[in-house]
Design a protein around this motif. Structure first.
Motif, PDB file in Angstrom:
ATOM      1  N   ASP A  83     -13.373  -5.355 -62.342  1.00 42.66           N
ATOM      2  CA  ASP A  83     -12.718  -5.571 -63.444  1.00 42.66           C
ATOM      3  C   ASP A  83     -11.207  -4.654 -64.380  1.00 42.66           C
TER       4      ASP A  83
ATOM      5  N   ALA B 150      -7.662  -3.717 -63.290  1.00 38.71           N
ATOM      6  CA  ALA B 150      -6.833  -3.833 -62.868  1.00 38.71           C
ATOM      7  C   ALA B 150      -6.091  -3.423 -61.335  1.00 38.71           C
TER       8      ALA B 150
ATOM      9  N   HIS C 166      -7.466  -6.715 -59.170  1.00 38.57           N
ATOM     10  CA  HIS C 166      -6.217  -7.737 -59.396  1.00 38.57           C
ATOM     11  C   HIS C 166      -5.635  -7.937 -58.630  1.00 38.57           C
TER      12      HIS C 166
ATOM     13  N   THR D  32      -3.174 -11.252 -64.861  1.00 35.30           N
ATOM     14  CA  THR D  32      -4.257 -11.128 -65.346  1.00 35.30           C
ATOM     15  C   THR D  32      -4.329  -9.332 -64.539  1.00 35.30           C
TER      16      THR D  32
ATOM     17  N   GLU E  56      -2.705  -7.918 -67.934  1.00 38.65           N
ATOM     18  CA  GLU E  56      -3.112  -8.031 -69.195  1.00 38.65           C
ATOM     19  C   GLU E  56      -3.907  -6.983 -68.889  1.00 38.65           C
ATOM     20  N   ARG E  57      -5.691  -6.783 -68.200  1.00 36.83           N
ATOM     21  CA  ARG E  57      -5.728  -5.264 -67.732  1.00 36.83           C
ATOM     22  C   ARG E  57      -4.978  -4.392 -68.337  1.00 36.83           C
ATOM     23  N   ASP E  58      -3.955  -3.919 -67.625  1.00 38.09           N
ATOM     24  CA  ASP E  58      -3.550  -2.402 -68.020  1.00 38.09           C
ATOM     25  C   ASP E  58      -2.181  -3.310 -67.679  1.00 38.09           C
TER      26      ASP E  58
END
Length: 278
Positions: free
Chosen positions: A78, A80, A83, A106, A109-111
């Motif tokens: 999960d 960042a 990704h 992505t 979006e995560r960080d």
């Protein structure tokens, strides 16, 4: 974490020596903690970018990056950073650019505060022909971190978009922020070549230390010489690249761009076909 940060510092130099030192520090970190996802992600990024920054053989880099990515994804699916690393492999090694774009987006979006994620999302958007999306991501990367690399890659994106003046401005800013950062100098020189300011481009390229910097610099120098009408000097660059290739791996692209400048289309295509085989 200290070893990881030291590794990131070295990797950010984007030189052969910096990459080697980065990998050493990331490896030490994973020896201490085999489930340390950040350090595995660092190894992915260093390996995946090494064909571009360090003339590393792509097949070996792909194998090492893929192995490290599996460890990173298992340890921190999960994150960042993981990704981002997925995007590095898809973009630089697999050439699956839609998948790379999804991975970097992505990560954003995560960080959203990850300048690296914003930067790479912008780079992929630029390569995919979406200049406004590229500008938005790179603008945010520069806001988050006014690192010379973000200005250098903004220059690249503006060249892709056909705005040579903007590329020149970003290239100059990159060299102001870090006068000895070779990627800033390289992208400024690219913009100068597109502006047909060949002597200025050659001056910039001549200031980049030849020791430890990859063949892209030599290739661009040969192209600028050819475009400036200095055919014999450009052919000497081709000879120099061939000499280097007898000692170590040299991406055929470097020869391709010089022969393109010389107008030798057949030889240029041959070099590009060689590159596809690697």
């Amino acid at each position: 974490f200290d070893l990881y940060l030291r590794g990131r510092h070295h990797w950010n130099q984007l030189t052969p020596l910096g990459t080697r030192l980065a990998l050493q520090h990331f490896a030490l970190a994973t020896e201490r903690d085999p489930e340390y996802a950040l350090a595995w992600a660092g190894q992915v990024d260093a390996h995946a970018s090494s064909p571009i920054t360090s003339d590393a053989p792509p097949t070996a880099a792909r194998r090492s990056a893929t192995e490290a990515l599996a460890r990173a994804q298992a340890a921190g699916p999960d994150l960042a950073e993981v990704h981002v690393s997925t995007g590095f492999v898809e973009f630089f090694l697999e050439w699956r650019w839609p998948a790379a774009a999804r991975a970097f987006e992505t990560a954003v979006e995560r960080d959203p505060s990850s300048a690296l994620a914003q930067r790479m999302a912008g780079v992929v958007a630029s390569h995919r022909g979406d200049p406004e999306r590229a500008r938005a991501y790179l603008r945010e990367a520069r806001r988050l971190d006014p690192y010379a690399m973000h200005h250098a890659l903004s220059a690249m994106a503006e060249l892709h978009a056909g705005d040579v003046d903007a590329a020149l401005a970003f290239g100059r800013q990159a060299t102001v922020l870090a006068p000895n950062f070779w990627i800033g100098q390289y992208h400024l020189a690219q913009a100068l070549v597109e502006a047909q300011r060949y002597d200025d481009a050659l001056d910039v390229l001549g200031a980049i230390p030849s020791n430890g910097v990859n063949s892209k610099v030599l290739g661009l120098r040969g192209y600028a010489l050819a475009r400036a009408g200095r055919q014999d000097a450009a052919r000497e660059v081709v000879d120099a690249l061939q000499g280097l290739a007898r000692e170590r791996y040299v991406p055929p692209y470097a020869t391709a761009i010089v022969t393109l400048g010389l107008g030798d289309v057949e030889r240029c295509i041959g070099a590009l076909e060689d590159a596809l085989e690697v």
